[in-house]
Design a protein around this motif. Structure first.
Motif, PDB file in Angstrom:
ATOM      1  N   GLY A  35       0.804  -1.213   0.000  1.00  0.00           N
ATOM      2  CA  GLY A  35       0.000   0.000   0.000  1.00  0.00           C
ATOM      3  C   GLY A  35       0.837   1.262   0.000  1.00  0.00           C
ATOM      4  O   GLY A  35       2.041   1.238   0.279  1.00  0.00           O
ATOM      5  N   TRP A  36       0.175   2.352  -0.346  1.00  0.00           N
ATOM      6  CA  TRP A  36       0.752   3.687  -0.256  1.00  0.00           C
ATOM      7  C   TRP A  36      -0.140   4.534   0.656  1.00  0.00           C
ATOM      8  O   TRP A  36      -1.375   4.541   0.500  1.00  0.00           O
ATOM      9  CB  TRP A  36       0.838   4.348  -1.631  1.00  0.00           C
ATOM     10  N   GLU A  46      -2.976   9.118   5.817  1.00  0.00           N
ATOM     11  CA  GLU A  46      -4.182   8.633   5.149  1.00  0.00           C
ATOM     12  C   GLU A  46      -3.842   7.644   4.047  1.00  0.00           C
ATOM     13  O   GLU A  46      -2.779   7.714   3.421  1.00  0.00           O
ATOM     14  CB  GLU A  46      -4.980   9.806   4.558  1.00  0.00           C
ATOM     15  N   PHE A  47      -4.778   6.761   3.822  1.00  0.00           N
ATOM     16  CA  PHE A  47      -4.651   5.762   2.773  1.00  0.00           C
ATOM     17  C   PHE A  47      -4.728   6.430   1.407  1.00  0.00           C
ATOM     18  O   PHE A  47      -5.557   7.319   1.179  1.00  0.00           O
ATOM     19  CB  PHE A  47      -5.773   4.740   2.926  1.00  0.00           C
ATOM     20  N   VAL A  48      -3.879   5.973   0.489  1.00  0.00           N
ATOM     21  CA  VAL A  48      -3.886   6.482  -0.876  1.00  0.00           C
ATOM     22  C   VAL A  48      -4.286   5.387  -1.857  1.00  0.00           C
ATOM     23  O   VAL A  48      -5.234   5.529  -2.617  1.00  0.00           O
ATOM     24  CB  VAL A  48      -2.502   7.044  -1.270  1.00  0.00           C
ATOM     25  N   ALA A  49      -3.552   4.295  -1.829  1.00  0.00           N
ATOM     26  CA  ALA A  49      -3.808   3.203  -2.769  1.00  0.00           C
ATOM     27  C   ALA A  49      -3.154   1.940  -2.242  1.00  0.00           C
ATOM     28  O   ALA A  49      -2.235   1.997  -1.426  1.00  0.00           O
ATOM     29  CB  ALA A  49      -3.255   3.528  -4.157  1.00  0.00           C
ATOM     30  N   THR A 107     -10.747  -6.614   7.303  1.00  0.00           N
ATOM     31  CA  THR A 107     -11.211  -5.455   8.065  1.00  0.00           C
ATOM     32  C   THR A 107     -10.138  -4.372   8.151  1.00  0.00           C
ATOM     33  O   THR A 107     -10.443  -3.221   8.469  1.00  0.00           O
ATOM     34  CB  THR A 107     -11.611  -5.872   9.494  1.00  0.00           C
ATOM     35  N   LEU A 108      -8.901  -4.721   7.888  1.00  0.00           N
ATOM     36  CA  LEU A 108      -7.812  -3.748   7.982  1.00  0.00           C
ATOM     37  C   LEU A 108      -7.189  -3.423   6.623  1.00  0.00           C
ATOM     38  O   LEU A 108      -6.823  -2.280   6.360  1.00  0.00           O
ATOM     39  CB  LEU A 108      -6.725  -4.264   8.927  1.00  0.00           C
ATOM     40  N   SER A 112      -6.678   0.536   6.405  1.00  0.00           N
ATOM     41  CA  SER A 112      -6.166   0.900   7.718  1.00  0.00           C
ATOM     42  C   SER A 112      -4.661   0.711   7.801  1.00  0.00           C
ATOM     43  O   SER A 112      -4.149  -0.358   7.435  1.00  0.00           O
ATOM     44  CB  SER A 112      -6.831   0.047   8.793  1.00  0.00           C
ATOM     45  N   ASP A 113      -3.978   1.718   8.347  1.00  0.00           N
ATOM     46  CA  ASP A 113      -2.526   1.556   8.486  1.00  0.00           C
ATOM     47  C   ASP A 113      -2.184   0.495   9.528  1.00  0.00           C
ATOM     48  O   ASP A 113      -1.049  -0.013   9.552  1.00  0.00           O
ATOM     49  CB  ASP A 113      -1.840   2.891   8.792  1.00  0.00           C
ATOM     50  N   ARG A 114      -3.123   0.104  10.359  1.00  0.00           N
ATOM     51  CA  ARG A 114      -2.857  -0.971  11.330  1.00  0.00           C
ATOM     52  C   ARG A 114      -2.752  -2.320  10.649  1.00  0.00           C
ATOM     53  O   ARG A 114      -2.334  -3.309  11.272  1.00  0.00           O
ATOM     54  CB  ARG A 114      -3.952  -0.986  12.387  1.00  0.00           C
TER      55      ARG A 114
END
Length: 129
Positions: A35-36, A46-49, A107-108, A112-114
């Motif tokens: 992920g990015w 924040e999530f990007v892609a 779920t993550l 989610s960065d977690r």
């Protein structure tokens, strides 16, 4: 030792493009989700892609249609992840981080960065107006 090394950031004018790369090493990443994320000053990360191990892409609404995530095939040394960023605007300015998810549940992963186990050091993207 696991390492994720980002590159490709820089300064670009609004409307321009950049291509970020993430080079993983230290593990076999072919089965990992990648992920990015990005973090601007004073804001939360924040999530990007993201892209699943089998190539399914996911995008934040704010970048959908402008950004494209992809990953290489083959052995670990060639399992690079790219983020092609087009039609950039000043709101895209941030430090961009690459991350790898080994066993994250649905779920993550991907938002989610977690859900991510390893992170790169980040690369700065600055878009001038």
């Amino acid at each position: 030792q696991v390492q994720l090394v980002e590159s490709g950031g820089g300064l670009v004018q609004a409307g321009g493009s950049l291509r970020l790369s993430c080079e993983p090493s230290g593990r076999t990443f072919t089965t990992f989700g990648m992920g990015w994320f990005r973090q601007a000053p004073g804001k939360q990360r924040e999530f990007v892609a993201a892209i699943s191990w089998d190539g399914r892409p996911y995008y934040a609404d704010s970048v959908k249609g402008r950004f494209t995530i992809s990953r290489g095939n083959g052995d670990n040394a060639k399992n690079t992840v790219w983020l092609q960023m087009d039609t950039l605007n000043p709101d895209d300015s941030a430090v961009y981080y690459c991350a790898a998810a080994q066993y994250a549940p649905s779920t993550l992963f991907p938002h989610s960065d977690r859900g991510y186990d390893w992170w790169g050091q980040g690369t700065q993207v600055t878009v001038s107006s």
